[in-house]
Design an enzyme around this catalytic site. Structure first.
Site, PDB file in Angstrom:
ATOM      1  N   ASN A  45      21.681  54.039  31.578  1.00 13.37           N
ATOM      2  CA  ASN A  45      20.466  53.293  32.255  1.00 13.37           C
ATOM      3  C   ASN A  45      20.638  53.141  34.030  1.00 13.37           C
ATOM      4  OD1 ASN A  45      19.117  51.016  32.832  1.00 13.37           O
ATOM      5  ND2 ASN A  45      20.348  50.239  30.798  1.00 13.37           N
ATOM      6  N   ALA A  46      19.915  53.581  34.651  1.00  8.98           N
ATOM      7  CA  ALA A  46      19.565  53.374  36.011  1.00  8.98           C
ATOM      8  C   ALA A  46      18.094  53.003  36.471  1.00  8.98           C
ATOM      9  CB  ALA A  46      20.270  53.754  37.063  1.00  8.98           C
ATOM     10  N   GLY A  50      16.691  50.837  37.695  1.00  6.04           N
ATOM     11  CA  GLY A  50      16.294  49.568  38.665  1.00  6.04           C
ATOM     12  C   GLY A  50      16.016  48.368  38.944  1.00  6.04           C
ATOM     13  N   ASN A  53      19.435  36.886  34.880  1.00  4.19           N
ATOM     14  CA  ASN A  53      19.484  37.746  35.301  1.00  4.19           C
ATOM     15  C   ASN A  53      20.466  37.629  36.698  1.00  4.19           C
ATOM     16  OD1 ASN A  53      20.814  40.788  35.012  1.00  4.19           O
ATOM     17  ND2 ASN A  53      18.634  41.484  35.059  1.00  4.19           N
ATOM     18  N   CYS A  67      23.307  42.995  36.918  1.00  4.08           N
ATOM     19  CA  CYS A  67      22.824  43.939  36.905  1.00  4.08           C
ATOM     20  C   CYS A  67      23.085  44.683  37.353  1.00  4.08           C
ATOM     21  CB  CYS A  67      21.083  44.182  37.175  1.00  4.08           C
ATOM     22  SG  CYS A  67      20.357  45.877  36.931  1.00  4.08           S
ATOM     23  N   LYS A 115      22.613  35.392  32.043  1.00  2.06           N
ATOM     24  CA  LYS A 115      22.987  37.182  31.121  1.00  2.06           C
ATOM     25  C   LYS A 115      24.415  36.567  31.883  1.00  2.06           C
ATOM     26  CE  LYS A 115      21.590  41.110  29.255  1.00  2.06           C
ATOM     27  NZ  LYS A 115      20.385  41.933  29.177  1.00  2.06           N
ATOM     28  N   GLY A 154      24.637  50.995  23.775  1.00  2.00           N
ATOM     29  CA  GLY A 154      24.943  52.134  23.112  1.00  2.00           C
ATOM     30  C   GLY A 154      26.177  51.581  21.944  1.00  2.00           C
TER      31      GLY A 154
END
Lengths: 278, 306
Positions: free
Chosen positions: B70-71, B73, B127, B130, B166, B219
């Site tokens: 995923n991205a 954003g 976070n 990312c 995170k 995943g």
């Protein structure tokens, strides 16, 4: 013998990484509406949607206008940057596709159904009608648009057996002058309708919802919200206040489901999640 | 029936499964719906910015049976909208809430932590890891021991609520960074954010498929990588860990706890088994504990023989 006990993932019967498929036919429906036939079947059912990807440009969800096991059709309106670029594609060009996504319409065989479509909602409704008549249903099919020039699929709908076509236009250039929901109400008064199915602008669907309540008829309506993943993960298309996702607990929602959804007919959310009134 | 409840940085969770950040966390009603239907221990909001931030164009998420990428954003409408949503969440008295915050500078991390504190989430998850906004903001702060510690210190100074950092798995020295955060006052660690970034391409168009070209990988395939690093960090720090990455089943969650996680963050699982998957996880965990005559799930935290 050792037996591997692995629960079966829900994502195995669809494609979630777009594949490039050829456009094998293009029909210009109106000035701004085209139907593409794509060289693929995803075993999509009426009411489901697919995501169309133009590499390097964007990706958007589209209702399936037909999937006959060999090819898949989408009918779309050139309204934004993406759909205008899609509109410019020709036979032989390849576009990306993934899906199918969302809950489909479900109807009872051998029953009498009312299908109401606003604008390009006629395409997925035609797909439903085509499948429903195969199961011996009688169909009252109401299409509505701004004017005669914006009406879609009239010939294909007329050619279906056991289907009664009704037309409404805002300007009265064809059929009933006024809303298609006024025609629906007359049909609900006159005939015993088992289920009502709707696809079109949300305010039209909201009127259909109210008519279903008034005439105590079960309804299934196809909802639209800004979407990203299409498979229930990102949470972009959730509705207040049940938190249901249009891509998973929809896009076809029952009137019973919608009666608990506060934002239905009131507002939707943009890309950043901000509320936008209708 | 085994007792599945755990305590993390003083906060009580009825079971160790928490919804990971960035999944279905856009509205309060969405979080409440998932928490209720999935019988979750806790939920984490999407990352909240001080001011509105646009995400990437579509496609933003792609998946196969082997991996997910995923991205998105980190799109967000900013703190004002978050306040409205978090208030609704609090009024509904659902499971403990972990508010995830993000910023583009150390000072802003302090400001968003202060702002979110007013809403009294149970935990604040910061976070700093990312992997799909590097074009905009450069290498994540979580990749530097010094910067990770600085942010931790700033955030801690602005709130009385426990702060969880995170972490990024995409570093040479995850243990050292974890220790630096602990020394700077972190109350817990979330291990980890997604891997990479990675890339998927389309042969026909010769194009990367994600609009952002690259994105974080999650995943089932990342589970062994996460288990190893969680265990390494568990052995090196005293603060509790939210083990996140590749958990799809109850047994996966137990493995994560055995490696040292107190809470187990779950997100991508929804792609494979939908919200019902959370319920199945808790059942599987309970069954395993019963079979092994373990009364309290806390007994297995860090119980890996080595």
């Amino acid at each position: 013998m050792f037996e591997r006990k692995v629960p079966v993932p829900i994502m195995l019967n669809r494609i979630d990484v777009p594949i490039m498929v050829k456009i094998i036919d293009v029909i210009q429906e109106t000035d701004n509406v085209k139907t593409f036939t794509l060289d693929i079947s995803l075993n999509a059912k009426p009411g489901q949607f697919v995501n169309i990807w133009l590499p390097g440009i964007d990706e958007k969800p589209f209702s399936v206008a037909e999937d006959n096991g060999k090819t898949l059709k989408i009918t779309f309106f050139a309204i934004g940057e993406f759909t205008k670029k899609l509109f410019a594609c020709n036979v032989g060009d390849k576009i990306g596709i993934r899906g199918p996504y969302g809950r489909a319409y479900s109807w009872k065989p051998n029953s009498t159904l009312a299908l109401i479509a606003g604008g390009y909602g006629a395409a997925p409704m035609y797909f439903l009608a085509q499948k429903a008549v195969e199961t011996n249903c009688i169909i009252y099919f109401i299409v509505g648009a701004k004017s005669k020039n914006h009406l879609l699929y009239l010939n294909t709908i007329s050619s279906l057996p056991k289907t009664f076509l009704h037309i409404a236009t805002d300007d009265g250039s064809m059929g009933h002058k006024g809303y298609n929901t006024e025609v629906l109400e007359k049909i609900l008064q006159k005939h015993h309708i088992h289920q009502v199915f709707g696809c079109g602008p949300e305010m039209m669907l909201y009127s259909v919802f109210n008519l279903c309540k008034k005439y105590k008829t079960e309804g299934q309506l196809s909802m639209e919200r800004y979407m990203k993943c299409g498979f229930g993960v990102c949470g972009q298309c959730v509705m207040d206040n049940t938190g249901e996702r249009v891509c998973m607990e929809g896009a076809v929602m029952t009137t019973q489901q919608l009666s608990c959804i506060e934002e239905f007919g009131k507002y939707h959310r943009d890309k950043e999640g901000l509320k936008k009134p209708f | 029936m085994a007792d599945l409840s755990v305590t993390f940085a003083g906060v009580h969770f009825t079971n160790p499964i928490v919804l990971a950040s960035g999944i279905m966390g856009i509205t309060a009603n969405s979080l409440i719906h998932v928490a209720h239907k999935g019988k979750l221990g806790g939920v984490t909001t999407k990352s909240i910015w001080l001011t509105p931030h646009q995400g990437h164009k579509n496609p933003v998420m792609l998946g196969t049976e082997h991996y997910f990428i995923n991205a998105v954003g980190v799109p967000d409408a900013g703190i004002e909208k978050a306040k409205e949503e978090l208030r609704i969440y609090k009024e509904n008295k659902s499971v403990p809430l972990i508010a995830n915050v993000i910023a583009s500078s150390e000072t802003d991390y302090g400001m968003i932590t202060e702002a979110i504190t007013e809403l009294e989430p149970d935990l604040i998850e910061v976070n700093i890891s990312c992997p799909n906004i590097e074009d905009e903001f450069g290498k994540p702060l979580a990749c530097s021991r010094v910067k990770a510690a600085e942010v931790t210190k700033i955030c801690k100074s602005k709130t009385h609520i426990p702060v969880v950092i995170k972490m990024s798995p995409n570093v040479e020295n995850p243990v050292e960074i974890a220790q630096a955060c602990e020394d700077a006052g972190a109350d817990g660690l979330c291990c980890f954010n997604t891997f990479g970034p990675g890339m998927l391409i389309d042969l026909e168009s010769r194009m990367p498929i994600l609009a952002n070209k690259v994105g974080g990988v999650s995943g089932p395939g990342i589970k062994p990588l996460v288990l190893k690093m969680v265990n390494d960090i568990y052995k090196a720090v005293k603060i509790p860990i939210i083990g996140t990455g590749g958990v799809l089943t109850g047994k996966d969650a137990l493995e994560m706890m055995m490696c040292g996680a107190t809470l187990v963050g779950v997100g991508t699982m929804i792609y494979y088994y939908d919200i019902q998957g959370f319920v199945d996880m808790a059942i599987e965990m309970n069954d395993w504990l019963d079979e092994h005559n373990i009364k309290n799930i806390t007994e297995i935290i860090g119980a890996l023989n080595r």
